[in-house]
Design an enzyme around this catalytic site. Structure first.
Site, mmCIF file in Angstrom:
data_model
loop_
_atom_site.group_PDB
_atom_site.id
_atom_site.type_symbol
_atom_site.label_atom_id
_atom_site.label_comp_id
_atom_site.label_asym_id
_atom_site.label_seq_id
_atom_site.Cartn_x
_atom_site.Cartn_y
_atom_site.Cartn_z
ATOM 1 N N GLY A 78 4.450 -67.303 -34.895
ATOM 2 C CA GLY A 78 5.172 -67.832 -33.753
ATOM 3 C C GLY A 78 5.017 -69.322 -33.565
ATOM 4 N N HIS A 83 -1.254 -70.334 -22.284
ATOM 5 C CA HIS A 83 -2.150 -69.374 -21.639
ATOM 6 C C HIS A 83 -2.783 -70.050 -20.431
ATOM 7 C CE1 HIS A 83 -1.614 -66.715 -24.931
ATOM 8 N NE2 HIS A 83 -2.364 -67.371 -25.784
ATOM 9 N N ILE A 150 4.274 -62.454 -27.499
ATOM 10 C CA ILE A 150 3.575 -61.727 -28.557
ATOM 11 C C ILE A 150 3.421 -62.637 -29.766
ATOM 12 C CG2 ILE A 150 3.682 -59.784 -30.170
ATOM 13 C CD1 ILE A 150 5.219 -58.237 -28.015
ATOM 14 N N GLY A 162 -2.492 -61.305 -30.364
ATOM 15 C CA GLY A 162 -1.895 -60.191 -29.633
ATOM 16 C C GLY A 162 -0.816 -60.599 -28.672
ATOM 17 N N ALA A 164 0.385 -61.924 -24.354
ATOM 18 C CA ALA A 164 0.073 -62.556 -23.078
ATOM 19 C C ALA A 164 1.118 -62.102 -22.069
ATOM 20 C CB ALA A 164 0.084 -64.076 -23.210
ATOM 21 N N CYS A 180 7.716 -70.761 -27.039
ATOM 22 C CA CYS A 180 8.055 -70.080 -28.287
ATOM 23 C C CYS A 180 9.257 -70.725 -28.998
ATOM 24 C CB CYS A 180 8.304 -68.588 -28.060
ATOM 25 S SG CYS A 180 6.864 -67.727 -27.387
#
Length: 364
Positions: A78, A83, A150, A162, A164, A180
């Site tokens: 990605g 975060h 993801i 994984g 968020a 993204c």
């Protein structure tokens, strides 16, 4: 039936999270632990996947510094993502069995875990085939908005990184990036969609339940192995502020640290902080709770030994005498940049930074 051990860790500094992933991954490959799901929150960070374009970070370095947002390169797939507090980050560390060794199937299973979790809160979400993640709204619609990101990494069918899920996330921070790499759509959160704050523990519980079912596993709740405190001892204010650093004896690692120690049975974090300061410095002073709790792995042991640490501060007079205990061989009062440069662990540096922001307690 396979087991899935779920750890609900609260705040984890980003670099500590990467270390936890590595250690749990090594332990899983060696058969020392079973499949694991780490659920946690990170401080504000931007992470770059293998396909990331730096131009998708739209904020200047000065703006990122002002907002307290750090940048990390990662080996996940990605582009760039964010975060931060109020966002549940999940790291499934799974050794996929032969019948599940399909990358696309794994990504779809992760998507399904988020979609079913959201459904439990009355939110209808779905994937959009040409964009990664989990979305509210329809593809091509002007109101399409991402609610879950993801980004996964698989090696020898071991999964790391994984997802968020935006729960009560500060959505303004997404304006620092092109999330993204997608310019055509927005970002949302459970809080925005529902019109009220959502319980993070309730969301974590739903995620644990859904992922256990999707991966045909019996859920086991994990726990930290050790509870500790870190205490920043400070004198002076502003540019004149000095931080007390203690140097451990060679047999204890020989590195510089703040006051640290373990909680004894029946002891509260504040009681442990008060006792450790007295034992390691000879000072008798009341600690200030910095409301800083974070989790990390102790050393490089396999399986990982998880620690939950609480941060405190004490402010002392300029002439406060220091008397070392047996764990340390030297001490120094140093300026803030020196303290932050010498301290080897992010949690200790964060404790110092928060201690300097804390209001000095008044005395009668």
């Amino acid at each position: 039936m396979n087991t899935l051990t779920v750890f609900r860790l609260g705040r984890v500094e980003y670099e500590d999270g990467l270390k936890l992933m590595h250690l749990f991954g090594e332990a899983r490959m060696q058969g020392l632990v079973g499949d694991t799901l780490l659920l946690l929150e990170h401080p504000p960070v931007l992470t770059l996947g293998r396909a990331a374009k730096r131009e998708n970070i739209t904020a200047t370095d000065a703006r990122l510094l002002e907002e307290g947002v750090e940048v990390f390169d990662t080996n996940r797939g990605g582009d760039v993502t964010y975060h931060g507090p109020g966002q549940v980050v999940g790291y499934p560390i799974l050794l996929l069995p032969p019948e599940r060794q399909d990358v696309r199937r794994y990504v779809r299973d992760v998507e399904r875990g988020l979609i079913q979790t959201l459904a439990g809160f009355g939110l209808t979400a779905a994937p959009i085939p040409r964009w990664p993640g989990v979305w509210m709204g329809q593809e091509g619609s002007p109101d399409a908005r991402k609610i879950g990101a993801i980004g996964v990494h698989l090696s020898r069918w071991l999964t790391t990184h994984g997802f968020a899920l935006n729960v009560n996330t500060r959505l303004e921070h997404f304006q620092l990036i092109v999330p993204c790499g997608i310019r055509e759509a927005g970002v949302t959160s459970m809080q925005r969609e529902l019109g009220h704050a959502v319980s993070v523990p309730d969301v974590e519980e739903a995620l644990a339940r859904e992922f256990s079912q999707i991966f045909d596993a019996r859920r086991v709740d994990g726990a930290v192995s050790l509870r500790t405190v870190s205490v920043a001892v400070v004198k002076g204010q502003g540019p004149e502020a000095r931080v007390l650093l203690l140097k451990r004896t060679p047999e204890r690692g020989g590195f510089w640290q703040t006051v640290t120690g373990r909680l004894e049975p029946g002891e509260s974090p504040a009681e442990a902080a008060r006792r450790e300061v007295a034992e390691e410095t000879g000072l008798t002073v009341e600690p200030v709770d910095l409301s800083y709790r974070h989790a990390f792995a102790l050393g490089d042991a396999l399986p990982p030994k998880l620690v939950e640490e609480s941060g405190f501060a004490v402010h002392v007079a300029s002439d406060a005498p220091v008397r070392l205990g047996p764990e340390h061989e030297a001490f120094e009062w140093v300026d803030v940049p020196t303290a932050l440069q010498r301290l080897p662990f992010r949690g200790l540096r964060e404790t110092v930074a928060r201690a300097l922001e804390a209001r000095r307690p008044t005395t009668a």
